[in-house]
Design an enzyme around this catalytic site. Sequence first.
Site, PDB file in Angstrom:
ATOM      1  N   GLN A 111       0.654  -1.240   0.095  1.00 57.54           N
ATOM      2  CA  GLN A 111      -0.123   0.130  -0.025  1.00 57.54           C
ATOM      3  C   GLN A 111       0.688   1.373  -0.027  1.00 57.54           C
ATOM      4  OE1 GLN A 111      -3.471   2.448   2.622  1.00 57.54           O
ATOM      5  NE2 GLN A 111      -3.037   0.358   3.136  1.00 57.54           N
ATOM      6  N   LEU A 143       9.307  -9.030 -14.026  1.00 56.49           N
ATOM      7  CA  LEU A 143      10.691  -9.133 -14.300  1.00 56.49           C
ATOM      8  C   LEU A 143      11.297  -9.932 -13.126  1.00 56.49           C
ATOM      9  CD1 LEU A 143      13.059  -8.441 -16.316  1.00 56.49           C
ATOM     10  CD2 LEU A 143      13.470  -6.472 -14.759  1.00 56.49           C
ATOM     11  N   THR A 187      14.380 -10.040 -11.216  1.00 50.92           N
ATOM     12  CA  THR A 187      15.664  -9.302 -10.981  1.00 50.92           C
ATOM     13  C   THR A 187      16.578  -9.985 -10.246  1.00 50.92           C
ATOM     14  OG1 THR A 187      14.656  -8.231  -9.000  1.00 50.92           O
ATOM     15  CG2 THR A 187      14.221  -7.093 -10.939  1.00 50.92           C
ATOM     16  N   ASN A 226       9.471   0.271  -2.152  1.00 54.33           N
ATOM     17  CA  ASN A 226       9.152   0.109  -0.574  1.00 54.33           C
ATOM     18  C   ASN A 226       9.507  -1.181  -0.033  1.00 54.33           C
ATOM     19  OD1 ASN A 226       6.962  -0.929  -2.002  1.00 54.33           O
ATOM     20  ND2 ASN A 226       5.551  -0.623  -0.040  1.00 54.33           N
ATOM     21  N   ALA A 238       7.759  -2.929   9.254  1.00 53.67           N
ATOM     22  CA  ALA A 238       6.680  -1.983   9.404  1.00 53.67           C
ATOM     23  C   ALA A 238       5.239  -2.150   9.052  1.00 53.67           C
ATOM     24  CB  ALA A 238       7.328  -0.738   8.869  1.00 53.67           C
ATOM     25  N   GLU A 246       0.825  -1.025   8.728  1.00 53.80           N
ATOM     26  CA  GLU A 246       0.070   0.409   8.951  1.00 53.80           C
ATOM     27  C   GLU A 246       0.089   0.815  10.712  1.00 53.80           C
ATOM     28  OE1 GLU A 246      -1.935   3.459   9.310  1.00 53.80           O
ATOM     29  OE2 GLU A 246      -1.530   2.605   7.279  1.00 53.80           O
ATOM     30  N   ASP A 299       0.533   4.176   5.943  1.00 48.21           N
ATOM     31  CA  ASP A 299       0.616   3.582   4.553  1.00 48.21           C
ATOM     32  C   ASP A 299       0.455   4.688   3.597  1.00 48.21           C
ATOM     33  OD1 ASP A 299       1.848   0.855   4.730  1.00 48.21           O
ATOM     34  OD2 ASP A 299      -0.141   0.093   5.292  1.00 48.21           O
ATOM     35  N   GLY A 310      -8.443  21.141  19.549  1.00 50.50           N
ATOM     36  CA  GLY A 310      -8.246  22.517  19.275  1.00 50.50           C
ATOM     37  C   GLY A 310      -8.730  23.724  20.422  1.00 50.50           C
ATOM     38  N   GLY A 311      -8.832  24.716  19.743  1.00 52.49           N
ATOM     39  CA  GLY A 311      -9.276  25.915  20.951  1.00 52.49           C
ATOM     40  C   GLY A 311     -10.738  25.713  21.172  1.00 52.49           C
TER      41      GLY A 311
END
Length: 421
Positions: free
Chosen positions: A29, A83, A85, A107, A148, A150, A179, A254-255
């Site tokens: 992801q 492919l 590799t 990744n 690692a 999510e 992710d 928040g405020g």
Amino acid sequence: MTPIAGTSGAGTSAKALEGIRVLDMTHVQSGPSATQLLAWLGADVVKLEAPSGDITRKQLRDLPDVDSLYFTMLNCNKRSITLNTKTERGKEILTELIRRSDVMVENFGPGAVDRMGFTWDRIQEINPRIVYASIKGFGDGPYTNFKAYEVVAQAMGGSMATTGFEDGPPLATGAQIGDSGTGIHAVAGILAALYQRENTGRGQRVNVAMQHAVLNLCRVKLRDQQRLAHGPLREYPNDDFGDEVPRSGNASGGGQPGWAVKCAPGGPNDYVYVIVQPVGWQPMSELIGRPELADDPEWATPEARLPKLDKMFQLIEEWSSTLPKWEVLERLNAHNIPCGPILSTKEIIEDESLVSNEMVVTVPHPERGDFVTVGSPLKLSDSPVDVTSSPLLGEHNEEVYVGELGLGDEELRLLKSNGVI
């Protein structure tokens, strides 16, 4: 760099990244979410997969022997080549693909591409102009080799410790901030590197870690961690404060105080999130049938209400729980009180405004038929997005290897029979 022919996407309008070639060596992801955004911005994204394909093609399938929604919803507007590799010929072909690309994104686990023989130094030798972006779980240090995922990123980036209710366990958020959130950060880095290349003529390395991206999205909690040194966080509904930011349920953080209040008939998503600004208290007190609270010194000011936010939202909920959420929404909006209904996934996928804004998009697929996906959140006036289907595995092998790299038909057959593609 000569543009690759056959860029995915319908329409004749120019795209922002037209002529940019992306070698997409990502899977699952975080990486695919980044390269899909690049494809939507007009880049020619060539997804390089092992002959067995991205693992998500087979994960969480809803239909047998068809690419899963997990894969299709993260790989629209791309081309696919296969492919191996690990073979010598595969490495030679990968070298040529790198030479012809503007951007390379991966990744894999730490060091995986280096072990293929493609260190950053080697990649620069092949193509000094390439922007090489890597998404990893963590930066350099004790966590570097941790696996690692999510929610691991959420756990280690500050999100889980600050999500949930005070008396409950830490919770993961349904938003994929580890992710897809990291993928968006990677896109920002890639675009900046491409822009800088216009001045320097050089590519560069772009590194983004999932933990770092989550932390960037949790910066207000680090703000509050430092504020704790000067006393309790008064806008939080919590009674007790230690030396770390507590979980505070649905408080706005928040405020202006906010909370999700129940609505009729009491289903799991029959809630409206409402924020009580100072200017909104007088109309709110009338709506809930308690107009006397607008002038009551115990309630009239934000300072007076702050110690009893729980009671304030309880009074609001006594009113809202008698009405459907859409009626609550209508009445609150009539007085310019900030609010929003809690939309379920079913409501979102059926939301006509999201469809008209091309955020919920129906896409035809050659094997599964139509599927619904999330459209591009980036709206550029001169770079419209046409969401097209994810590619079948190796769908563009001939187009890329023969049509663009110049391999012969016979070699293509040999590469396939020898397990190179």
